[in-house]
Write a protein that holds these residues in place. Structure first.
Motif, PDB file in Angstrom:
ATOM      1  N   LEU A 196       0.897  -1.214   0.126  1.00  0.00           N
ATOM      2  CA  LEU A 196      -0.029   0.085  -0.104  1.00  0.00           C
ATOM      3  C   LEU A 196       0.819   1.068  -0.164  1.00  0.00           C
ATOM      4  O   LEU A 196       2.040   1.317  -0.126  1.00  0.00           O
ATOM      5  CB  LEU A 196      -0.953  -0.252   1.193  1.00  0.00           C
ATOM      6  N   GLU A 240       2.250   0.825   6.552  1.00  0.00           N
ATOM      7  CA  GLU A 240       1.403  -0.007   7.494  1.00  0.00           C
ATOM      8  C   GLU A 240       2.169  -1.031   8.306  1.00  0.00           C
ATOM      9  O   GLU A 240       1.420  -2.090   8.332  1.00  0.00           O
ATOM     10  CB  GLU A 240       0.194  -0.613   6.510  1.00  0.00           C
ATOM     11  N   LEU A 241       3.282  -0.691   8.726  1.00  0.00           N
ATOM     12  CA  LEU A 241       3.966  -1.709   9.624  1.00  0.00           C
ATOM     13  C   LEU A 241       3.338  -1.511  10.825  1.00  0.00           C
ATOM     14  O   LEU A 241       2.587  -0.452  11.317  1.00  0.00           O
ATOM     15  CB  LEU A 241       5.449  -1.286   9.730  1.00  0.00           C
ATOM     16  N   PHE A 242       3.074  -2.783  11.880  1.00  0.00           N
ATOM     17  CA  PHE A 242       2.368  -2.795  12.853  1.00  0.00           C
ATOM     18  C   PHE A 242       3.407  -1.998  14.129  1.00  0.00           C
ATOM     19  O   PHE A 242       4.354  -2.539  14.166  1.00  0.00           O
ATOM     20  CB  PHE A 242       1.908  -3.868  13.137  1.00  0.00           C
ATOM     21  N   PRO A 243       2.915  -0.885  14.667  1.00  0.00           N
ATOM     22  CA  PRO A 243       3.878  -0.234  15.630  1.00  0.00           C
ATOM     23  C   PRO A 243       4.455  -1.075  16.919  1.00  0.00           C
ATOM     24  O   PRO A 243       5.522  -0.889  17.362  1.00  0.00           O
ATOM     25  CB  PRO A 243       3.320   1.088  15.961  1.00  0.00           C
ATOM     26  N   TRP A 244       3.831  -1.970  17.228  1.00  0.00           N
ATOM     27  CA  TRP A 244       3.827  -2.712  18.409  1.00  0.00           C
ATOM     28  C   TRP A 244       4.807  -4.201  17.939  1.00  0.00           C
ATOM     29  O   TRP A 244       4.917  -4.982  18.797  1.00  0.00           O
ATOM     30  CB  TRP A 244       2.631  -3.362  19.228  1.00  0.00           C
ATOM     31  N   ARG A 245       4.885  -4.072  16.824  1.00  0.00           N
ATOM     32  CA  ARG A 245       5.783  -5.508  16.496  1.00  0.00           C
ATOM     33  C   ARG A 245       7.077  -5.121  15.766  1.00  0.00           C
ATOM     34  O   ARG A 245       7.347  -3.798  15.136  1.00  0.00           O
ATOM     35  CB  ARG A 245       5.186  -6.295  15.103  1.00  0.00           C
ATOM     36  N   LEU A 258       4.327 -11.402   9.688  1.00  0.00           N
ATOM     37  CA  LEU A 258       2.854 -11.494   9.601  1.00  0.00           C
ATOM     38  C   LEU A 258       1.984 -12.251   8.728  1.00  0.00           C
ATOM     39  O   LEU A 258       1.200 -12.985   9.045  1.00  0.00           O
ATOM     40  CB  LEU A 258       2.357  -9.945   9.683  1.00  0.00           C
ATOM     41  N   TYR A 262      11.880  -1.692  16.452  1.00  0.00           N
ATOM     42  CA  TYR A 262      10.398  -1.285  16.296  1.00  0.00           C
ATOM     43  C   TYR A 262      10.371  -0.330  15.038  1.00  0.00           C
ATOM     44  O   TYR A 262      11.395   0.658  14.846  1.00  0.00           O
ATOM     45  CB  TYR A 262       9.649  -0.733  17.634  1.00  0.00           C
ATOM     46  N   ARG A 319       8.186  -7.552   3.692  1.00  0.00           N
ATOM     47  CA  ARG A 319       7.028  -8.279   4.385  1.00  0.00           C
ATOM     48  C   ARG A 319       6.101  -8.932   3.368  1.00  0.00           C
ATOM     49  O   ARG A 319       5.382 -10.051   3.423  1.00  0.00           O
ATOM     50  CB  ARG A 319       6.044  -7.340   5.258  1.00  0.00           C
TER      51      ARG A 319
END
Lengths: 244, 274
Positions: A76, A80-85, A93, A125, A141
């Motif tokens: 995208l 859109e990386l997940f900040p808590w991972r 993922l 992070y 990813r």
């Protein structure tokens, strides 16, 4: 003839809302062969994202057929990386979602990240990475689950100009080295010319194909293409077609 | 903090000065906070000791301490604290657990959410104390009625906060997960729950306050023991000392619970960021 990975056959898609219906895509036919990099350009709001959603199977066409011989990976506008991972867990993922989270797949995904310069950031992070590195992580990813076709939804448009040129170069070389098939949608003419083997020009809503061109640069990377004499020729042609 | 200390040697003199000033200011603010409390208590004591105010009506810090000691001596201090604390904690736990579960159901089913929306809005607007007589009739005059009141006061706000947190999950991230083939359960576990952590902590902070309101309100309506009971009883027999003492204990307990949640927040957030 190369094996076709993604085929649209007379595809029409209509959105229904309380206020009425909007035909976003009208009678669209094209196909993408294995290893090919196709860019679609069109005026903004012409239904480009809808095409990707159809290709990914998130929407079903109102009429016609979408055939995808393989798995898709979506990339995208923003990373859109997940900040808590951590970066490593972000890259993992798709494996978790597809229930492929085996040691074998993990090792492959990690090797891919290391190969493309994310090795030292695996335990970091996302907030610690620059915009360019984050978008590169997003690409890794997307590649982690080894998809057959990459769907790129204006993946560079949120970056500043300098970073965009670098990331375009980056993404292009990774996709070509991994021999991936890709469909890029963008409103940026020069991005399309510098990346694609073939450029498809779409009309305004409802979107259908107005022109299609094979890019004749051969095996040269995006920055070199921008310096090539053919670049301005293509820019002029596509500009006219897009605004004609 | 550890990070800060390790790097200290590398700081310029200017930055060291900045840090020193900042530390000084923080110390000053802490001292002023404690000082303000001491000043208020001292003035309260002084005004009553000098007879400018009637300590029968206003009580005083020394009388509060005396009351506290006498409650402790006759063994009822910890009994009353225990009763209220238990009711509040039970109300808090049930409101949070049930509220989050209901919010989850509403997130899962858009239809259910649309159907129940007006009911939730009305229940939220309803003053819960109006339910007092019904609660006595349904749950009797024991702790159960008070716990129910605490749940009632807290649960709606928990539902509303958590539902809006669940619904606020990033659309593009949902799209990304769906393109990977994720179902609703996976979207919930991988995205919606982890991204609602901050909202969950702030919901806990609100719910703590709400369950205290609920349990004390419950004890006002119907009770045989507890801090709310002491306040009502003290008011009825005009023992202002008792009212003030129970109120002070409440302040300490409510603050204590709030800080426990702040501590929990620090632990959870720290695990996520480092």
């Amino acid at each position: 003839m190369k094996k076709e990975i993604l085929t649209f056959r007379t595809v029409t898609y209509t959105y229904h809302t309380a206020d009425g219906e909007i035909t976003a895509i009208d009678n669209l036919t094209f196909s993408i062969g294995e290893g090919e990099f196709v860019a679609m350009i069109g005026p903004s709001g012409c239904g480009k994202s809808t095409i990707l959603s159809l290709a990914a199977g998130l929407l079903s066409p109102s009429a016609g057929d979408v055939v995808c011989n393989g798995t898709v990976g979506y990339m995208l506008q923003r990373d859109e990386l997940f900040p808590w991972r951590t970066i490593e867990k972000n890259i993992r993922l798709p494996l978790e979602i597809k229930k492929q989270d085996t040691t074998d797949h993990r090792v492959k995904a990690k090797a891919l990240a290391v190969k493309y310069g994310l090795g030292e950031f695996l335990q970091s992070y996302p907030s610690r990475l620059s915009g360019g590195m984050r978008q590169r992580a997003a690409l890794i990813r997307t590649l982690a689950s080894d998809p057959d076709v990459l769907l790129l939804d204006e993946p560079f448009s949120a970056l500043d100009y300098q970073t965009r040129l670098n990331v375009t170069q980056d993404v292009s070389s990774i996709i070509r080295r991994e021999k991936k098939t890709a469909l890029l949608i963008t409103h940026d003419i020069s991005e399309a010319i510098s990346l694609a083997d073939r450029v498809i020009v779409l009309t305004g809503r409802p979107a259908h194909i107005s022109h299609m061109h094979e890019m004749d640069f051969g095996e040269i990377d995006p920055l070199k293409r921008r310096e090539n004499r053919a670049f301005s020729k293509w820019f002029e042609i596509l500009w006219k077609e897009l605004n004609g | 903090m550890k990070h800060e200390r390790n790097l200290k040697a590398a700081y310029s003199a200017e930055h060291a000065l900045f840090l020193k000033k900042r530390r000084r200011r923080q110390t000053l603010i802490r001292l002023l906070r404690v000082g303000l409390l001491a000043l208020l208590l001292a003035m309260w004591e002084l005004v009553t000791a000098l007879g400018w105010a009637d300590s029968f009506l206003t009580s005083s810090p020394s009388r509060i301490i005396k009351t506290l000691l006498s409650l402790y001596r006759d063994g009822t201090l910890f009994y009353h604290i225990g009763v209220t604390l238990w009711e509040t904690l039970a109300g808090f736990a049930i409101a949070v657990a049930a509220g989050c579960s209901i919010a989850l159901l509403l997130w899962w089913s858009d239809t259910l959410q649309r159907v129940l929306e007006p009911y939730i809005v009305i229940l939220n607007a309803l003053p819960k104390i109006a339910m007092g007589p019904l609660i006595i009739i349904w749950f009797g005059t024991g702790s159960r009625a008070i716990v129910f009141m605490a749940v009632l006061v807290g649960i709606i706000i928990v539902i509303m906060h958590m539902l809006s947190a669940f619904l606020a999950a990033d659309r593009n991230k949902v799209l990304l997960l769906r393109s990977m083939g994720a179902g609703k359960g996976q979207i919930l576990i991988k995205l919606v729950l982890p991204s609602s952590l901050a909202a969950f902590i702030s919901t806990l902070k609100i719910a703590v306050g709400m369950s205290w309101i609920g349990s004390i309100m419950g004890e006002y309506i119907v009770s045989k023991a507890g801090l709310g009971y002491l306040i009502v009883y003290g008011g009825q027999v005009f023992k202002i000392d008792l009212v003030m003492t129970a109120t002070c204990i409440l302040c300490v307990l409510a603050a204590g619970m709030y800080f426990l949640i702040v501590l929990l927040e620090k632990i959870l957030v720290k695990n996520k960021e480092d």
